[in-house]
Design an enzyme around this catalytic site. Structure first.
Site, PDB file in Angstrom:
ATOM      1  CG  ASP A 270       9.345  23.288  16.997  1.00 60.01           C
ATOM      2  OD1 ASP A 270      10.448  23.330  17.404  1.00 60.01           O
ATOM      3  OD2 ASP A 270       9.313  21.482  16.742  1.00 60.01           O
TER       4      ASP A 270
ATOM      5  CD  GLU B 272       8.951  25.174  10.428  1.00 62.04           C
ATOM      6  OE1 GLU B 272       8.991  24.550   9.570  1.00 62.04           O
ATOM      7  OE2 GLU B 272       7.795  25.095  10.782  1.00 62.04           O
TER       8      GLU B 272
ATOM      9  CG  HIS C 238       9.519  22.394  12.410  1.00 65.88           C
ATOM     10  ND1 HIS C 238       9.132  22.081  11.081  1.00 65.88           N
ATOM     11  CD2 HIS C 238       9.401  20.674  12.634  1.00 65.88           C
ATOM     12  CE1 HIS C 238       8.837  20.993  10.814  1.00 65.88           C
ATOM     13  NE2 HIS C 238       7.892  19.736  11.987  1.00 65.88           N
ATOM     14  CG  LEU C 239      14.637  22.277  17.510  1.00 64.21           C
ATOM     15  CD1 LEU C 239      15.139  23.560  19.249  1.00 64.21           C
ATOM     16  CD2 LEU C 239      15.660  22.491  16.965  1.00 64.21           C
ATOM     17  N   GLY C 240      10.663  19.944  17.319  1.00 72.09           N
ATOM     18  CA  GLY C 240      10.283  18.530  18.493  1.00 72.09           C
ATOM     19  C   GLY C 240      10.329  17.109  17.368  1.00 72.09           C
TER      20      GLY C 240
END
Length: 529
Positions: free
Chosen positions: A254, A259, A277-279
């Site tokens: 993730d 980024e 990066h959806l955590g």
């Protein structure tokens, strides 16, 4: 009205909490010119991950008291420079832990059952059940790297799948891990025995590149690796090579070293599931983060202790038994400096009683905040109070004692002035309502409330002094709310302590001291009262 600058999206609930007390201004924090133009007037700055709060921004901030990150990571905030400038930095450490833990599990199940690849194939017109055979998680070993808040939540969820849990975390004791139902191992053993490795560590110089080419050569064949913590903890190129070679059976990633990114060797592999990066990207996490930082900003701008401050030199969590003592310690600090008539060369904060079973270091910060409140013009905070002491050469110590003969808990501030004169003040909280009380001034026993306006006169005990003081205050139209005389013996040195409705002007104070022959005459006004 203090200005709160919101540089990125914040939940409506968080904005509502702020707008009731502050002027809320919005801008795009990625617009550098706009940010530098707006920051000089801001008392608080709220960001997420895109706004860069560096030394240039902090130098331009004339009134800034707090930077709040609506999330956990602080990679985009120069915490060291903020601390030097006395700016509090807060985050929302608990806001997304459930979301992050659930996302790690989602990545794992997606990889284990090859769901994304099967979904893409079916949508492309292929019905190939035999091509997408997965693996069960039950009875497998999950290796959790980092047994913090998120790592623990992941461990609990994987245990519910029937997995055996091992963990690597040098900061967790064997006993604590055993209580959690987790067996601690070193990193080498975890790599060797784990069917699943899931990483939950902060990004630090020690953790950067923790799992690289050498480590991946030691993993159990077919292992699944999950990282939704921070990019750079795993060498992405080495991981892609290990997946191609078959040493690693699959991966769920993730976060990335750079980024945002749209290019990685991992993107080419069917048995690697990637997300941008959806955590923390759930409605619930965003709502929690917005509310958490809004509350922290309110506390910071009120001058109160903020539990989620990352650059305050005290334990992050203030025990419920300690919290009521913070205002008392701060008032004792103000009283100490006011009674001393100046700044002490050395200060010791002494805590006695049951309260020392908890981390009481925050009481030292509260006391120092009070000590410097009337000494300097700039705002004094829990962040810059220790720096102010250091810059002015004030030696500060904290001492704790379980014994407290006279009170359940007692806070004492002792100090020595530049000329060697000792000064001390003590106070406690009494009764079920936790009423604040000053119990001692130097070695005189007193029993007064730390009200807004106080006055103290030290003199030789003799008849008529109390009446003379009352008459002179009456002439000055200053009403006495309470008075107490303390003495060691009849005819010896005495201290009269007064609670007043108004502050005593310096000329009146000087006149009273002259008439009664006082060796010490002090008027102290406590802020916030």
């Amino acid at each position: 009205m203090p200005v709160v600058l919101v540089a990125e999206e914040l939940s409506p609930a968080g904005l509502e909490l702020l707008s009731s007390e502050f002027e809320v201004r919005h801008l795009d924090g990625t617009d550098r010119v706009a940010l530098l133009g707006a920051i000089p007037d801001a008392d608080a700055l709220i960001v997420r991950s895109a706004t860069r709060v560096d030394a240039e921004v902090l130098a331009a901030a004339r009134s800034l008291k707090v930077v709040a990150r609506a999330g956990i990571g602080l990679d985009n905030v120069d915490v060291a420079t903020a601390t030097t400038r006395g700016v509090m930095v807060v985050n929302a450490p608990l806001s997304n832990i459930v979301s992050a833990a659930e996302h790690a599990v989602a990545l794992l199940t997606a990889v284990a059952r090859r769901i994304p690849a099967a979904n893409a194939a079916l949508r492309g017109g292929e019905w190939k059940r035999s091509k997408y055979v997965g693996v069960e998680l039950a009875d497998k070993t999950a290796g959790v790297v980092g047994l913090g808040r998120i790592g623990l939540l992941v461990a609990q969820r994987l245990a519910a799948f029937g997995m055996k849990i091992v963990a690597y975390d040098p900061y967790v004791s064997v006993g604590r891990a055993a209580q959690l139902g987790v067996r601690l191992v070193d990193l080498d053993e975890l790599l060797r025995i784990s069917d699943v490795i899931t990483i939950h560590l902060p990004k630090t110089p020690e953790t950067l590149g923790l799992i690289g080419k050498d480590e991946l050569e030691r993993v159990k064949p077919g292992v699944i690796i999950i990282n939704d913590a921070r990019g750079g903890l795993i060498d992405e190129v080495a991981l892609a090579d290990a997946v191609r070679d078959g040493r690693v059976g699959g991966a769920g990633i993730d976060v990335f070293a750079t980024e945002p990114t749209t290019s990685s060797p991992l993107f080419e592999l069917d048995n690697v599931v990637v997300t941008p990066h959806l955590g923390a990207s759930t409605e619930e996490a965003q709502e929690k983060a917005g509310i958490a930082v809004a509350r922290s900003v309110r506390l910071a701008l009120r001058g109160e202790f903020v539990p989620d401050a990352v650059n305050v030199q005290a334990g992050g969590v203030v025990a419920e038994d300690v919290r009521p003592g913070l205002p008392l310690a701060e008032k004792l600090g103000q009283l100490f400096t006011g009674f001393a008539g100046g700044l002490a060369a050395a200060i010791t904060i002494e805590i006695r009683g049951e309260i020392v079973a908890h981390d009481v270091s925050v009481l030292q910060l509260a006391a120092l905040k009070g000590v410097f409140t009337d000494v300097i013009e700039e705002p004094v905070t829990y962040v810059n109070a220790p720096l102010l002491a250091k810059s002015r050469g004030v030696d500060v110590a904290l001492e704790t004692f379980e014994e407290s003969p006279d009170y359940r808990n007692l806070v004492t501030i002792r100090g020595v002035l530049a000329d060697g004169t000792p000064v001390s003040v003590s106070g406690t909280l009494t009764g079920p309502r936790q009423v604040e009380k000053v119990t001692a001034i130097d070695d005189f026993e007193v029993d007064i409330r730390p009200q807004a306006h106080l006055a103290f006169f030290r003199y030789e005990d003799r008849p008529g002094v109390v009446g003379a003081v009352g008459a002179l205050l009456g002439e000055a139209q200053i009403n006495i709310a309470g008075a107490q005389v303390s003495r060691r013996k009849a005819g010896g040195e005495a201290l009269i302590s007064l609670a007043l409705d108004d502050a005593v002007p310096q000329d009146v104070l000087t006149e009273i001291a002259k008439i009664i022959g006082a060796s010490t005459a002090r008027s102290v006004s406590l802020r916030g009262e």
